[in-house]
Design an enzyme around this catalytic site. Structure first.
Site, PDB file in Angstrom:
ATOM      1  N   GLU A 133      11.551 -47.429 -99.720  1.00  0.00           N
ATOM      2  CA  GLU A 133      11.000 -48.794 -99.730  1.00  0.00           C
ATOM      3  C   GLU A 133       9.869 -48.936-100.746  1.00  0.00           C
ATOM      4  O   GLU A 133       9.102 -49.884-100.685  1.00  0.00           O
ATOM      5  CB  GLU A 133      10.518 -49.200 -98.330  1.00  0.00           C
ATOM      6  N   GLY A 145       9.320 -52.677 -80.715  1.00  0.00           N
ATOM      7  CA  GLY A 145       8.600 -52.438 -81.979  1.00  0.00           C
ATOM      8  C   GLY A 145       8.851 -51.054 -82.531  1.00  0.00           C
ATOM      9  O   GLY A 145       9.290 -50.143 -81.819  1.00  0.00           O
ATOM     10  N   GLY A 186      14.904 -44.107 -86.399  1.00  0.00           N
ATOM     11  CA  GLY A 186      15.109 -43.179 -87.515  1.00  0.00           C
ATOM     12  C   GLY A 186      13.780 -42.675 -88.062  1.00  0.00           C
ATOM     13  O   GLY A 186      13.652 -41.503 -88.435  1.00  0.00           O
ATOM     14  N   ASP A 187      12.798 -43.556 -88.093  1.00  0.00           N
ATOM     15  CA  ASP A 187      11.473 -43.147 -88.595  1.00  0.00           C
ATOM     16  C   ASP A 187      10.841 -42.120 -87.657  1.00  0.00           C
ATOM     17  O   ASP A 187      10.205 -41.165 -88.110  1.00  0.00           O
ATOM     18  CB  ASP A 187      10.557 -44.371 -88.724  1.00  0.00           C
ATOM     19  N   ASN A 203      15.278 -35.237 -82.213  1.00  0.00           N
ATOM     20  CA  ASN A 203      16.295 -36.004 -81.481  1.00  0.00           C
ATOM     21  C   ASN A 203      15.694 -36.557 -80.179  1.00  0.00           C
ATOM     22  O   ASN A 203      15.924 -37.719 -79.805  1.00  0.00           O
ATOM     23  CB  ASN A 203      17.465 -35.053 -81.181  1.00  0.00           C
ATOM     24  N   GLY A 212       7.087 -50.673 -91.503  1.00  0.00           N
ATOM     25  CA  GLY A 212       7.257 -50.067 -92.828  1.00  0.00           C
ATOM     26  C   GLY A 212       7.718 -48.634 -92.584  1.00  0.00           C
ATOM     27  O   GLY A 212       7.095 -47.920 -91.794  1.00  0.00           O
ATOM     28  N   GLY A 216       7.516 -45.960 -94.289  1.00  0.00           N
ATOM     29  CA  GLY A 216       6.510 -44.939 -94.582  1.00  0.00           C
ATOM     30  C   GLY A 216       5.466 -44.863 -93.475  1.00  0.00           C
ATOM     31  O   GLY A 216       5.212 -43.791 -92.910  1.00  0.00           O
ATOM     32  N   GLY A 220      22.782 -42.075 -84.570  1.00  0.00           N
ATOM     33  CA  GLY A 220      22.364 -42.961 -83.480  1.00  0.00           C
ATOM     34  C   GLY A 220      22.529 -42.269 -82.139  1.00  0.00           C
ATOM     35  O   GLY A 220      22.203 -41.090 -81.991  1.00  0.00           O
TER      36      GLY A 220
HETATM   37  O1  RIB Z   1      12.732 -48.506 -90.106  1.00  0.00           O
HETATM   38  C1  RIB Z   1      12.175 -49.640 -89.529  1.00  0.00           C
HETATM   39  C2  RIB Z   1      11.292 -50.337 -90.520  1.00  0.00           C
HETATM   40  O2  RIB Z   1      12.080 -50.831 -91.574  1.00  0.00           O
HETATM   41  C3  RIB Z   1      10.572 -51.553 -89.975  1.00  0.00           C
HETATM   42  O3  RIB Z   1       9.339 -51.227 -89.391  1.00  0.00           O
HETATM   43  C4  RIB Z   1      10.472 -52.448 -91.180  1.00  0.00           C
HETATM   44  O4  RIB Z   1       9.169 -52.613 -91.653  1.00  0.00           O
HETATM   45  C5  RIB Z   1      11.379 -51.840 -92.234  1.00  0.00           C
HETATM   46  O5  RIB Z   1      10.656 -51.235 -93.204  1.00  0.00           O
END
Ligand code: RIB
Length: 295
Positions: free
Chosen positions: A141, A274, A238-239, A263, A41, A43, A209
């Site tokens: 999301e 994961g 990205g997260d 970065n 997710g 968030g 990227g």
């Molecule tokens: O940014 C990656 C995330 O996008 C995944 O963990 C997935 O849950 C989606 O929300």
């Protein structure tokens, strides 16, 4: 050193990851290589990244009233994230992301489930948490009217807010203007901001990227190259970037240093499977930056 307070408003998903040599065609069945569940997710991922990198993190989001929900909540708590603002939705399933991992890249379908219940009333209940934050981080999301509402609260309360417009969905120019920072990747930038660049250029930090990151500072275009690393899984890169950037900005580091830090964190995150498993600690990032000669 005091930890900066970062509040993340966003999704919490269980990622169902199938590793496959290739993606099947319409109507075709193929044999995959492996299946794993992993916490995800956008968030939750950004909250975990920020917590590992030294922030005092509060998550505002929702899980379902199911086994995934309990595991996801426990996962956040193990990272030291405050979760009193993660309330399970009765008789609703947790958000799930179906991920196909092939050729070191991913394809993702998100089924929001409980994430749909992050609404205006829910956010209003946590206004004081938002108000006390050094920085708020939001993605797309959760329902878009909740995103708008979150941006309004931040503006009303004078709290800096970073909007990660992922997955790409269009919001109003007014909402974009409320963001202190906008952090699209290149395809989100092309889809959402190409025609608005002039009006938003001082807010935009665009990730490219492995090609690095570009942004504008006081009218000057800046760019930092990506790190060449051994990529295992790009999910969550990205997260990680966003979580890391949020921590460094909340610590009031100069923007260029914050981008370099984020970065490097993102480059480390892609070296494990994961979204959350490869997310580094602060010490890990500093060591990596030292080895890379500070870049
Ligand atoms: O940014 C990656 C995330 O996008 C995944 O963990 C997935 O849950 C989606 O929300």
């Amino acid at each position: 050193m005091n930890k900066p307070k970062v509040t993340v408003i966003g999704s919490i998903n269980m990622d169902m990851v199938t590793t496959t040599p290739r993606v099947p065609n319409q109507g075709e069945t193929i044999i995959g290589e492996a299946f794993q569940t992993a916490f995800g997710g956008k968030g939750a991922n950004q909250a975990v990244a920020a917590a590992r990198l030294g922030a005092d993190v509060t998550m505002i989001g929702r899980v379902g009233d199911d086994a995934f929900g309990r595991l996801l909540l426990e996962g956040l708590q193990k990272e030291g994230i405050h979760t009193s603002s993660v309330v399970a939705v009765e008789k609703e399933s947790s958000g799930v992301a179906t991920i196909l991992l092939s050729e070191k890249d991913n394809r993702i379908i998100v089924t929001p489930g409980a994430n749909h219940y992050v609404d205006q009333a829910y956010l209003e209940a946590y206004r004081s948490t938002i108000k006390e934050s050094d920085l708020v981080l939001v993605q797309l999301e959760i329902p878009l009217d909740a995103v708008d509402y979150a941006m309004n609260i931040c503006q009303e309360e004078g709290v800096p807010v970073m909007l990660n417009p992922a997955p790409a969905q269009t919001l109003s120019l007014e909402t974009y203007k409320q963001a202190t920072y906008l952090t699209p990747n290149e395809s989100e930038y092309n889809e959402l901001f190409l025609t608005l660049d002039d009006q938003l250029k001082d807010k935009l930090i665009v990730t490219q990227g492995s090609n690095g990151v570009k942004w504008m500072e006081q009218g000057i275009e800046k760019w930092v190259a990506g790190h060449q690393v051994n990529v295992v899984d790009t999910t969550g890169a990205g997260d990680t970037f966003n979580g890391a950037l949020a921590v460094a900005i909340a610590r009031k580091e100069p923007l260029e240093n914050a981008v370099l830090f984020a970065n490097a964190a993102a480059a480390l995150s892609v070296q494990a499977f994961g979204a959350q498993m490869g997310m580094p600690t602060e010490e890990h990032v500093h060591r990596f930056l030292k080895e890379a000669g500070g870049r």
